[in-house]
Design a protein around this motif. Structure first.
Motif, mmCIF file in Angstrom:
data_model
loop_
_atom_site.group_PDB
_atom_site.id
_atom_site.type_symbol
_atom_site.label_atom_id
_atom_site.label_comp_id
_atom_site.label_asym_id
_atom_site.label_seq_id
_atom_site.Cartn_x
_atom_site.Cartn_y
_atom_site.Cartn_z
ATOM 1 N N VAL A 118 16.122 59.459 35.292
ATOM 2 C CA VAL A 118 15.844 59.881 33.919
ATOM 3 C C VAL A 118 14.345 60.082 33.779
ATOM 4 N N ALA A 119 13.921 60.693 32.667
ATOM 5 C CA ALA A 119 12.492 60.926 32.445
ATOM 6 C C ALA A 119 11.734 59.604 32.451
ATOM 7 N N PRO A 120 10.689 59.480 33.279
ATOM 8 C CA PRO A 120 9.963 58.208 33.348
ATOM 9 C C PRO A 120 8.925 58.083 32.235
ATOM 10 N N ARG A 121 8.488 56.847 32.029
ATOM 11 C CA ARG A 121 7.367 56.604 31.116
ATOM 12 C C ARG A 121 6.632 55.359 31.595
ATOM 13 N N THR A 122 5.396 55.230 31.171
ATOM 14 C CA THR A 122 4.557 54.106 31.570
ATOM 15 C C THR A 122 3.906 53.516 30.334
ATOM 16 N N ASP A 123 3.968 52.191 30.196
ATOM 17 C CA ASP A 123 3.418 51.489 29.041
ATOM 18 C C ASP A 123 2.399 50.454 29.496
ATOM 19 N N PRO A 124 1.435 50.123 28.642
ATOM 20 C CA PRO A 124 0.471 49.075 28.998
ATOM 21 C C PRO A 124 1.121 47.699 29.014
ATOM 22 N N ILE A 125 0.475 46.769 29.696
ATOM 23 C CA ILE A 125 0.869 45.365 29.670
ATOM 24 C C ILE A 125 -0.136 44.608 28.797
ATOM 25 N N VAL A 126 0.359 43.873 27.830
ATOM 26 C CA VAL A 126 -0.507 43.059 26.982
ATOM 27 C C VAL A 126 -1.244 42.047 27.859
ATOM 28 N N ALA A 127 -2.509 41.814 27.567
ATOM 29 C CA ALA A 127 -3.343 40.952 28.410
ATOM 30 C C ALA A 127 -2.725 39.568 28.597
ATOM 31 N N ALA A 128 -2.180 39.007 27.542
ATOM 32 C CA ALA A 128 -1.582 37.670 27.651
ATOM 33 C C ALA A 128 -0.367 37.685 28.568
ATOM 34 N N ASP A 129 0.433 38.762 28.505
ATOM 35 C CA ASP A 129 1.605 38.872 29.377
ATOM 36 C C ASP A 129 1.180 39.035 30.832
ATOM 37 N N LEU A 130 0.123 39.817 31.062
ATOM 38 C CA LEU A 130 -0.369 39.997 32.426
ATOM 39 C C LEU A 130 -0.875 38.668 32.981
ATOM 40 N N ALA A 131 -1.588 37.917 32.171
ATOM 41 C CA ALA A 131 -2.084 36.616 32.626
ATOM 42 C C ALA A 131 -0.926 35.690 32.990
ATOM 43 N N GLU A 132 0.116 35.710 32.168
ATOM 44 C CA GLU A 132 1.282 34.869 32.445
ATOM 45 C C GLU A 132 2.001 35.335 33.706
ATOM 46 N N LEU A 133 2.081 36.647 33.897
ATOM 47 C CA LEU A 133 2.727 37.197 35.089
ATOM 48 C C LEU A 133 1.946 36.819 36.347
ATOM 49 N N LEU A 134 0.632 36.976 36.324
ATOM 50 C CA LEU A 134 -0.175 36.625 37.490
ATOM 51 C C LEU A 134 -0.071 35.129 37.796
#
Length: 286
Positions: A118-134
């Motif tokens: 399907v048509a792709p899209r790209t969204d930003p990651i919120v800084a707090a979510d990125l910190a939690e992911l890392l």
């Protein structure tokens, strides 16, 4: 119900990503599909519901839940169908949208399938979510490639794209499974697409998949399609482009995924690979 077992994105049964395949699941409800997927035990099992004229509904289940789209199970299903009914085109109605698949046989008899996402899209990651992911990955910002910024990419399912600065960082994967699973559940992330760029058009990938009850996926077609959309949207390749993704080597199941990135921003990404039947266990009738 006949259950087939295939390895997708490898011409060798010892490589690729195993998937369960049911070529005719007419009359089977979601509860039974989930039970079968749990019994098969692979990261996904696909259930095909024929509608005629090369059109099908298809549903995908991990051992724990239904997922909207699965690339490797799509490639496996198309290969299994081609080996029973001949190569050609299939139109698959998924919960993520319409997926077209074509199949062909190579001179040596290998079955190759290509899906168009399907048509792709790209969204930003919120800084707090990125910190939690890392933190869940036990990585820090110094481990990241600054040329490939973190994003959430979609081409049928949502995947954070996190680029490692070195191949060694990618190889050293030791994440906190319960913490990552909870974070991914909150954000409806299917896998985390960890990548390292060897060259402008060659990537290595690893995909933690705790929502499916699997520590890691050896080949992730949905994440490969999402990565193609990410590369195009962020101007990291010059389309039309062909990108090769190596995945599964760290698990001992090497896989190769080939993605085609058209120039049109709204066009789906193609994902191509072989699929082969697994020799054991044999197809089961339940």
């Amino acid at each position: 119900m006949e259950i087939l077992r295939y390895a997708a994105f490898s011409a060798d049964p010892s490589g690729g990503n195993p998937a369960g395949v049911v070529l005719d699941a007419t009359g089977v409800d979601g509860d039974e599909m989930l039970r079968v997927a749990a019994e098969v035990g692979y990261s996904e099992t696909a259930f095909l519901l024929p509608r005629g004229d090369d059109r099908f509904d298809i549903r995908y289940f991990s051992p724990l839940a239904e997922v909207p789209f699965c690339g490797h199970a799509t490639i496996a299903t198309a290969a299994a169908y081609a080996q029973r009914h001949g190569a050609g085109r299939m139109h698959l109605s998924t919960r993520a949208g319409l997926i077209d698949v074509t199949t062909a046989f190579t001179p040596d008899g290998t079955t190759i399938a290509t899906l168009t996402s399907v048509a792709p899209r790209t969204d930003p990651i919120v800084a707090a979510d990125l910190a939690e992911l890392l933190a869940a990955l036990r990585w820090d910002s110094a481990d990241l490639d600054p040329a490939l910024p973190p994003r959430v990419a979609f081409a049928g399912a949502r995947h954070p794209v996190i680029a490692a600065a070195t191949r060694q960082r990618l190889a050293d994967l030791d994440y906190d499974l319960p913490v990552l699973a909870a974070l991914m559940a909150r954000h409806d992330w299917t896998t985390v697409d960890l990548v390292w760029r060897e060259s402008p058009t060659v990537f290595h990938a690893r995909n933690p998949f705790p929502p499916g009850g699997v520590v890691e996926d050896p080949a992730t077609g949905a994440a490969a399609a999402a990565l193609g959309g990410y590369l195009r949207e962020l101007g990291l390749v010059t389309p039309p482009a062909i990108v090769t993704i190596h995945q599964g080597a760290d698990l001992g199941r090497p896989s190769v995924l080939t993605i085609g990135i058209p120039a049109t921003p709204t066009s789906g990404i193609t994902v191509t690979g072989p699929a082969v039947p697994l020799p054991a266990p044999p197809p089961a009738l339940i």
